[in-house]
Design an enzyme around this catalytic site. Structure first.
Site, PDB file in Angstrom:
ATOM      1  N   LYS A 261       0.821  -1.215   0.000  1.00  0.00           N
ATOM      2  CA  LYS A 261       0.000   0.000   0.000  1.00  0.00           C
ATOM      3  C   LYS A 261       0.856   1.267   0.000  1.00  0.00           C
ATOM      4  O   LYS A 261       0.603   2.200  -0.756  1.00  0.00           O
ATOM      5  CB  LYS A 261      -0.944   0.039   1.218  1.00  0.00           C
ATOM      6  CG  LYS A 261      -1.928  -1.112   1.278  1.00  0.00           C
ATOM      7  CD  LYS A 261      -2.916  -0.944   2.413  1.00  0.00           C
ATOM      8  CE  LYS A 261      -2.298  -0.971   3.807  1.00  0.00           C
ATOM      9  NZ  LYS A 261      -1.697  -2.268   4.184  1.00  0.00           N
TER      10      LYS A 261
ATOM     11  N   ARG B 123      11.695  -1.194  10.717  1.00  0.00           N
ATOM     12  CA  ARG B 123      10.659  -0.834  11.688  1.00  0.00           C
ATOM     13  C   ARG B 123      10.598  -1.895  12.772  1.00  0.00           C
ATOM     14  O   ARG B 123      10.641  -3.084  12.478  1.00  0.00           O
ATOM     15  CB  ARG B 123       9.300  -0.763  10.977  1.00  0.00           C
ATOM     16  CG  ARG B 123       9.003   0.593  10.390  1.00  0.00           C
ATOM     17  CD  ARG B 123       7.767   0.612   9.546  1.00  0.00           C
ATOM     18  NE  ARG B 123       6.585  -0.030  10.123  1.00  0.00           N
ATOM     19  CZ  ARG B 123       5.383  -0.018   9.545  1.00  0.00           C
ATOM     20  NH1 ARG B 123       5.216   0.600   8.387  1.00  0.00           N
ATOM     21  NH2 ARG B 123       4.359  -0.616  10.100  1.00  0.00           N
TER      22      ARG B 123
ATOM     23  N   ARG C 234      11.893  -5.263   4.519  1.00  0.00           N
ATOM     24  CA  ARG C 234      11.628  -3.828   4.333  1.00  0.00           C
ATOM     25  C   ARG C 234      12.583  -2.968   5.166  1.00  0.00           C
ATOM     26  O   ARG C 234      12.882  -3.290   6.307  1.00  0.00           O
ATOM     27  CB  ARG C 234      10.182  -3.525   4.749  1.00  0.00           C
ATOM     28  CG  ARG C 234       9.854  -2.045   4.707  1.00  0.00           C
ATOM     29  CD  ARG C 234       8.393  -1.814   4.647  1.00  0.00           C
ATOM     30  NE  ARG C 234       7.706  -2.105   5.906  1.00  0.00           N
ATOM     31  CZ  ARG C 234       6.400  -1.915   6.073  1.00  0.00           C
ATOM     32  NH1 ARG C 234       5.657  -1.490   5.071  1.00  0.00           N
ATOM     33  NH2 ARG C 234       5.844  -2.185   7.224  1.00  0.00           N
TER      34      ARG C 234
ATOM     35  N   ARG D 144       0.344  -8.886  13.334  1.00  0.00           N
ATOM     36  CA  ARG D 144      -0.345  -7.890  12.489  1.00  0.00           C
ATOM     37  C   ARG D 144      -1.182  -8.573  11.406  1.00  0.00           C
ATOM     38  O   ARG D 144      -2.279  -8.126  11.087  1.00  0.00           O
ATOM     39  CB  ARG D 144       0.690  -6.939  11.855  1.00  0.00           C
ATOM     40  CG  ARG D 144       1.281  -5.980  12.891  1.00  0.00           C
ATOM     41  CD  ARG D 144       2.599  -5.387  12.431  1.00  0.00           C
ATOM     42  NE  ARG D 144       2.466  -4.556  11.261  1.00  0.00           N
ATOM     43  CZ  ARG D 144       3.445  -4.361  10.372  1.00  0.00           C
ATOM     44  NH1 ARG D 144       4.619  -4.954  10.521  1.00  0.00           N
ATOM     45  NH2 ARG D 144       3.238  -3.580   9.348  1.00  0.00           N
TER      46      ARG D 144
ATOM     47  N   ARG E 200      -9.607   0.413   9.183  1.00  0.00           N
ATOM     48  CA  ARG E 200      -9.160  -0.963   9.388  1.00  0.00           C
ATOM     49  C   ARG E 200     -10.205  -1.772  10.146  1.00  0.00           C
ATOM     50  O   ARG E 200     -10.004  -2.967  10.367  1.00  0.00           O
ATOM     51  CB  ARG E 200      -7.867  -0.960  10.219  1.00  0.00           C
ATOM     52  CG  ARG E 200      -6.583  -1.115   9.400  1.00  0.00           C
ATOM     53  CD  ARG E 200      -5.451  -0.751  10.325  1.00  0.00           C
ATOM     54  NE  ARG E 200      -4.213  -1.442  10.121  1.00  0.00           N
ATOM     55  CZ  ARG E 200      -3.132  -0.883   9.583  1.00  0.00           C
ATOM     56  NH1 ARG E 200      -3.177   0.335   9.104  1.00  0.00           N
ATOM     57  NH2 ARG E 200      -2.010  -1.537   9.527  1.00  0.00           N
TER      58      ARG E 200
HETATM   59  P1  AMP Z   1       1.014   0.532   9.209  1.00  0.00           P
HETATM   60  O1  AMP Z   1       2.113   1.523   9.040  1.00  0.00           O
HETATM   61  O2  AMP Z   1      -0.211   0.848   8.395  1.00  0.00           O
HETATM   62  O3  AMP Z   1       1.475  -0.891   9.046  1.00  0.00           O
HETATM   63  O4  AMP Z   1       0.540   0.657  10.735  1.00  0.00           O
HETATM   64  C1  AMP Z   1       1.420   0.387  11.801  1.00  0.00           C
HETATM   65  C2  AMP Z   1       0.646   0.229  13.097  1.00  0.00           C
HETATM   66  O5  AMP Z   1      -0.072   1.449  13.390  1.00  0.00           O
HETATM   67  C3  AMP Z   1      -0.457  -0.839  13.065  1.00  0.00           C
HETATM   68  O6  AMP Z   1       0.062  -2.137  13.320  1.00  0.00           O
HETATM   69  C4  AMP Z   1      -1.367  -0.347  14.188  1.00  0.00           C
HETATM   70  O7  AMP Z   1      -0.814  -0.623  15.466  1.00  0.00           O
HETATM   71  C5  AMP Z   1      -1.331   1.171  13.982  1.00  0.00           C
HETATM   72  N1  AMP Z   1      -2.384   1.596  13.035  1.00  0.00           N
HETATM   73  C6  AMP Z   1      -2.204   2.145  11.796  1.00  0.00           C
HETATM   74  N2  AMP Z   1      -3.385   2.411  11.221  1.00  0.00           N
HETATM   75  C7  AMP Z   1      -4.337   2.048  12.108  1.00  0.00           C
HETATM   76  C8  AMP Z   1      -5.758   2.038  12.090  1.00  0.00           C
HETATM   77  N3  AMP Z   1      -6.455   2.483  11.020  1.00  0.00           N
HETATM   78  N4  AMP Z   1      -6.407   1.584  13.193  1.00  0.00           N
HETATM   79  C9  AMP Z   1      -5.734   1.146  14.274  1.00  0.00           C
HETATM   80  N5  AMP Z   1      -4.403   1.083  14.345  1.00  0.00           N
HETATM   81  C10 AMP Z   1      -3.692   1.523  13.281  1.00  0.00           C
END
Ligand code: AMP
Length: 222
Positions: free
Chosen positions: A13, A160, A127, A171, A88
């Site tokens: 994404k 990360r 990554r 996740r 989400r």
């Molecule tokens: P990402 O960078 O999208 O992989 O997000 C990293 C982390 O941020 C996720 O594993 C969640 O802990 C938190 N996070 C990001 N977006 C959301 C969301 N829409 N709702 C809840 N937690 C989120």
């Protein structure tokens, strides 16, 4: 144009969001990036979300939806925006409906990046991310020109903390439990576009542009 990027962690994404941003000038709103920036500045928001993020769990819906509401009220979102990693959960999708309805804005498309778990794990574990501009690389498939440094801004690349094997598994599990239901919901509404995302990034980008070019042309018509 208002679009949502949906799909499991590792679906690509973020990589596709950058291509979309360049071609259509839509600001990319990544809730993950917003949370990481808040953690970096040690703001109260950053402190409150740290444990969730580091363990791979979702930040509570109210907190996440409030962050998005604040971000889309910024002037750069006036002509449209792209949500990367939000919504989400079904309550977050409802919060988005309310935010759009209040502004009389339509949701043009939900791009669903469909990827197998094996490919997602392989992408996430390789990554590397720029600490300065958030650009993503992959140690094998998309290495930077100079090892350890970002091609775009020269920032240092790091892994990360939530891209460690155990957190990756968590996740993906959270995605299967809480986010997958949104695919059916947006499909029912007729706004879902499925994109086969096990392919190389350039191929995925071509599929994305083919879809968005049509929507863009429709939206630009008087
Ligand atoms: P990402 O960078 O999208 O992989 O997000 C990293 C982390 O941020 C996720 O594993 C969640 O802990 C938190 N996070 C990001 N977006 C959301 C969301 N829409 N709702 C809840 N937690 C989120």
């Amino acid at each position: 144009m208002i679009i949502v990027l949906l799909g499991p962690p590792g679906a690509g994404k973020g990589t596709q969001a950058r291509q979309i941003q360049e071609r259509y000038g839509l600001p990319q709103i990544s809730t993950g990036d917003l949370f990481r920036a808040a953690m970096g500045s040690e703001s109260p928001l950053g402190r409150s979300v740290k444990d969730y993020i580091e363990s791979g769990r979702l930040v509570p819906d109210e907190v996440t939806s409030a962050v998005v509401a604040e971000r889309i009220a910024q002037p750069d979102c006036r002509k449209g925006f792209m949500l990367d990693g939000f919504p989400r959960t079904l309550p977050q999708a409802q919060a988005l409906d309310a935010l759009l309805a209040a502004r009389r804005l339509p949701l043009d498309a939900v791009l669903y990046f469909d990827v197998t778990d094996a490919v997602a794990v392989e992408r996430l574990s390789g990554r590397r991310t720029c600490g300065r501009c958030n650009a993503n690389y992959h140690v094998q498939h998309m290495p930077p020109k100079k090892a350890g440094f970002c091609d775009r801004c020269g920032g240092a690349l790091t892994q990360r903390p939530d891209d460690q094997p155990e957190t990756i598994r968590k996740r993906l599990e959270v995605y299967a439990q809480q986010t997958r239901a949104l695919v059916a919901e947006y499909d029912r509404r007729g706004v879902l576009y499925r994109i086969a995302s096990d392919e190389a990034p350039e191929k995925v980008t071509a599929s994305v542009f083919a879809i968005l070019d049509k929507i863009w042309a429709r939206r630009s018509r008087p």
